[in-house]
Design a protein around this motif. Structure first.
Motif, PDB file in Angstrom:
ATOM      1  N   ILE A  58      22.441  37.121 -27.717  1.00 26.13           N
ATOM      2  CA  ILE A  58      21.633  37.028 -26.322  1.00 26.13           C
ATOM      3  C   ILE A  58      21.392  38.262 -25.224  1.00 26.13           C
ATOM      4  N   ARG A  59      19.735  37.783 -25.054  1.00 19.86           N
ATOM      5  CA  ARG A  59      19.091  38.432 -24.856  1.00 19.86           C
ATOM      6  C   ARG A  59      19.072  39.258 -22.812  1.00 19.86           C
ATOM      7  N   VAL A  60      19.148  39.874 -22.688  1.00 21.55           N
ATOM      8  CA  VAL A  60      19.790  40.101 -21.469  1.00 21.55           C
ATOM      9  C   VAL A  60      19.206  40.870 -20.591  1.00 21.55           C
ATOM     10  N   ASN A  61      17.353  41.595 -21.214  1.00 21.49           N
ATOM     11  CA  ASN A  61      16.975  41.703 -20.563  1.00 21.49           C
ATOM     12  C   ASN A  61      15.235  41.652 -21.588  1.00 21.49           C
ATOM     13  N   GLN A  62      14.652  42.166 -20.898  1.00 21.97           N
ATOM     14  CA  GLN A  62      13.342  41.811 -22.048  1.00 21.97           C
ATOM     15  C   GLN A  62      13.305  43.161 -23.163  1.00 21.97           C
ATOM     16  N   SER A  63      14.298  44.155 -23.368  1.00 17.30           N
ATOM     17  CA  SER A  63      14.001  45.021 -23.965  1.00 17.30           C
ATOM     18  C   SER A  63      15.211  44.618 -24.899  1.00 17.30           C
ATOM     19  N   TYR A  64      15.991  44.280 -24.972  1.00 18.38           N
ATOM     20  CA  TYR A  64      17.290  44.210 -25.275  1.00 18.38           C
ATOM     21  C   TYR A  64      18.282  42.600 -26.247  1.00 18.38           C
ATOM     22  N   LEU A  65      18.847  42.428 -27.134  1.00 22.24           N
ATOM     23  CA  LEU A  65      19.391  41.442 -27.582  1.00 22.24           C
ATOM     24  C   LEU A  65      20.743  41.984 -28.298  1.00 22.24           C
ATOM     25  N   VAL A  66      21.844  41.404 -27.592  1.00 21.75           N
ATOM     26  CA  VAL A  66      23.150  42.410 -27.465  1.00 21.75           C
ATOM     27  C   VAL A  66      24.146  41.032 -28.057  1.00 21.75           C
ATOM     28  N   ASN A  67      24.375  41.558 -29.229  1.00 15.23           N
ATOM     29  CA  ASN A  67      26.032  40.888 -29.940  1.00 15.23           C
ATOM     30  C   ASN A  67      26.541  40.509 -29.146  1.00 15.23           C
ATOM     31  N   VAL A  68      27.482  39.971 -28.264  1.00 16.62           N
ATOM     32  CA  VAL A  68      28.037  39.308 -27.920  1.00 16.62           C
ATOM     33  C   VAL A  68      30.263  39.482 -27.771  1.00 16.62           C
ATOM     34  N   ASN A  69      30.242  39.483 -29.321  1.00 19.68           N
ATOM     35  CA  ASN A  69      31.330  40.394 -29.821  1.00 19.68           C
ATOM     36  C   ASN A  69      31.799  41.676 -29.399  1.00 19.68           C
ATOM     37  N   PHE A  70      30.381  42.965 -28.970  1.00 21.91           N
ATOM     38  CA  PHE A  70      30.480  43.719 -28.977  1.00 21.91           C
ATOM     39  C   PHE A  70      30.462  44.202 -27.393  1.00 21.91           C
ATOM     40  N   ILE A  71      30.637  43.188 -26.136  1.00 17.69           N
ATOM     41  CA  ILE A  71      30.489  43.592 -24.768  1.00 17.69           C
ATOM     42  C   ILE A  71      32.043  43.735 -24.696  1.00 17.69           C
ATOM     43  N   SER A  72      32.250  44.886 -23.532  1.00 19.01           N
ATOM     44  CA  SER A  72      33.380  44.908 -23.759  1.00 19.01           C
ATOM     45  C   SER A  72      33.823  45.316 -22.120  1.00 19.01           C
ATOM     46  N   GLN A  73      32.680  45.295 -21.888  1.00 21.43           N
ATOM     47  CA  GLN A  73      32.914  45.153 -19.940  1.00 21.43           C
ATOM     48  C   GLN A  73      31.337  45.113 -19.499  1.00 21.43           C
ATOM     49  N   VAL A  74      31.549  43.815 -18.294  1.00 21.68           N
ATOM     50  CA  VAL A  74      29.712  44.311 -17.957  1.00 21.68           C
ATOM     51  C   VAL A  74      30.510  44.901 -16.619  1.00 21.68           C
ATOM     52  N   ASP A  75      29.634  45.639 -15.621  1.00 26.13           N
ATOM     53  CA  ASP A  75      29.501  46.551 -14.086  1.00 26.13           C
ATOM     54  C   ASP A  75      28.335  45.724 -13.342  1.00 26.13           C
ATOM     55  N   LYS A  76      28.864  44.493 -12.789  1.00 30.33           N
ATOM     56  CA  LYS A  76      28.132  43.473 -11.920  1.00 30.33           C
ATOM     57  C   LYS A  76      27.934  44.609 -10.442  1.00 30.33           C
ATOM     58  N   LYS A  77      27.932  44.965 -11.018  1.00 27.91           N
ATOM     59  CA  LYS A  77      27.680  46.355  -9.402  1.00 27.91           C
ATOM     60  C   LYS A  77      26.689  47.078  -9.878  1.00 27.91           C
ATOM     61  N   ARG A  78      26.502  47.705 -10.643  1.00 29.51           N
ATOM     62  CA  ARG A  78      26.002  48.526 -11.447  1.00 29.51           C
ATOM     63  C   ARG A  78      24.272  47.736 -12.304  1.00 29.51           C
ATOM     64  N   LYS A  79      24.793  46.250 -12.567  1.00 31.41           N
ATOM     65  CA  LYS A  79      23.992  45.152 -13.725  1.00 31.41           C
ATOM     66  C   LYS A  79      24.013  45.848 -15.022  1.00 31.41           C
ATOM     67  N   THR A  80      25.156  46.582 -15.260  1.00 32.94           N
ATOM     68  CA  THR A  80      25.409  47.062 -16.545  1.00 32.94           C
ATOM     69  C   THR A  80      26.237  46.087 -18.180  1.00 32.94           C
ATOM     70  N   ILE A  81      25.776  46.434 -19.400  1.00 29.65           N
ATOM     71  CA  ILE A  81      27.182  46.016 -19.671  1.00 29.65           C
ATOM     72  C   ILE A  81      27.215  47.202 -20.799  1.00 29.65           C
ATOM     73  N   LEU A  82      28.342  47.681 -20.711  1.00 30.54           N
ATOM     74  CA  LEU A  82      29.442  49.117 -21.710  1.00 30.54           C
ATOM     75  C   LEU A  82      29.373  47.999 -23.008  1.00 30.54           C
ATOM     76  N   LEU A  83      28.255  48.016 -24.056  1.00 23.73           N
ATOM     77  CA  LEU A  83      29.077  47.391 -25.688  1.00 23.73           C
ATOM     78  C   LEU A  83      30.755  48.418 -26.030  1.00 23.73           C
ATOM     79  N   LYS A  84      30.801  48.238 -27.214  1.00 23.71           N
ATOM     80  CA  LYS A  84      32.077  49.217 -27.480  1.00 23.71           C
ATOM     81  C   LYS A  84      32.326  50.494 -28.313  1.00 23.71           C
ATOM     82  N   GLU A  85      30.452  50.424 -28.744  1.00 22.20           N
ATOM     83  CA  GLU A  85      30.530  51.465 -29.521  1.00 22.20           C
ATOM     84  C   GLU A  85      29.464  52.721 -28.238  1.00 22.20           C
ATOM     85  N   SER A  86      29.966  52.046 -26.675  1.00 21.56           N
ATOM     86  CA  SER A  86      29.910  52.933 -25.959  1.00 21.56           C
ATOM     87  C   SER A  86      28.480  53.011 -25.650  1.00 21.56           C
TER      88      SER A  86
END
Length: 109
Positions: A58-86
């Motif tokens: 999924i395209r999460v912003n203008q610069s990144y395309l992220v594999n959803v299988n590696f999403i471990s957490q979404v920080d709604k307040k900071r608007k960041t996605i933490l990926l499993k490889e940190s």
């Protein structure tokens, strides 16, 4: 596309799409980061890569395309996605849209 072919000066690497954590735009190139930490550069724009990848990305912003299988957490307040490889990636799409895409992609994977 099940694999990505990366042609470098000395090697041709075949990367399984399941192993790719994210793609990152770098001008006319795209950086590919895999779950084992390897980084590759392909001579395609992120837009072109986006058109050729499978539904789990999924395209999460203008610069990144992220594999959803590696999403471990979404920080709604900071608007960041933490990926499993940190890695952390900022998202600019709405939280509702992000949740819809994650849910849809998870069903298709």
């Amino acid at each position: 596309m099940k694999t990505l072919i990366v042609n470098s000066k000395n090697y041709i690497d075949v990367i399984e799409m399941n192993d790719i954590v994210f793609f990152m735009a770098d001008n006319c190139y795209t950086k590919v980061v895999t779950k084992d930490g390897h980084q590759y550069v392909v001579s395609q724009t992120l837009a072109k890569v986006c058109n050729e990848t499978e539904a789990r990305f999924i395209r999460v912003n203008q610069s990144y395309l992220v594999n959803v299988n590696f999403i471990s957490q979404v920080d709604k307040k900071r608007k960041t996605i933490l990926l499993k490889e940190s890695s952390e990636v900022k998202f600019t799409i709405s939280q509702k849209k992000l949740l819809e895409l994650i849910t849809l992609c998870s069903k298709n994977s």
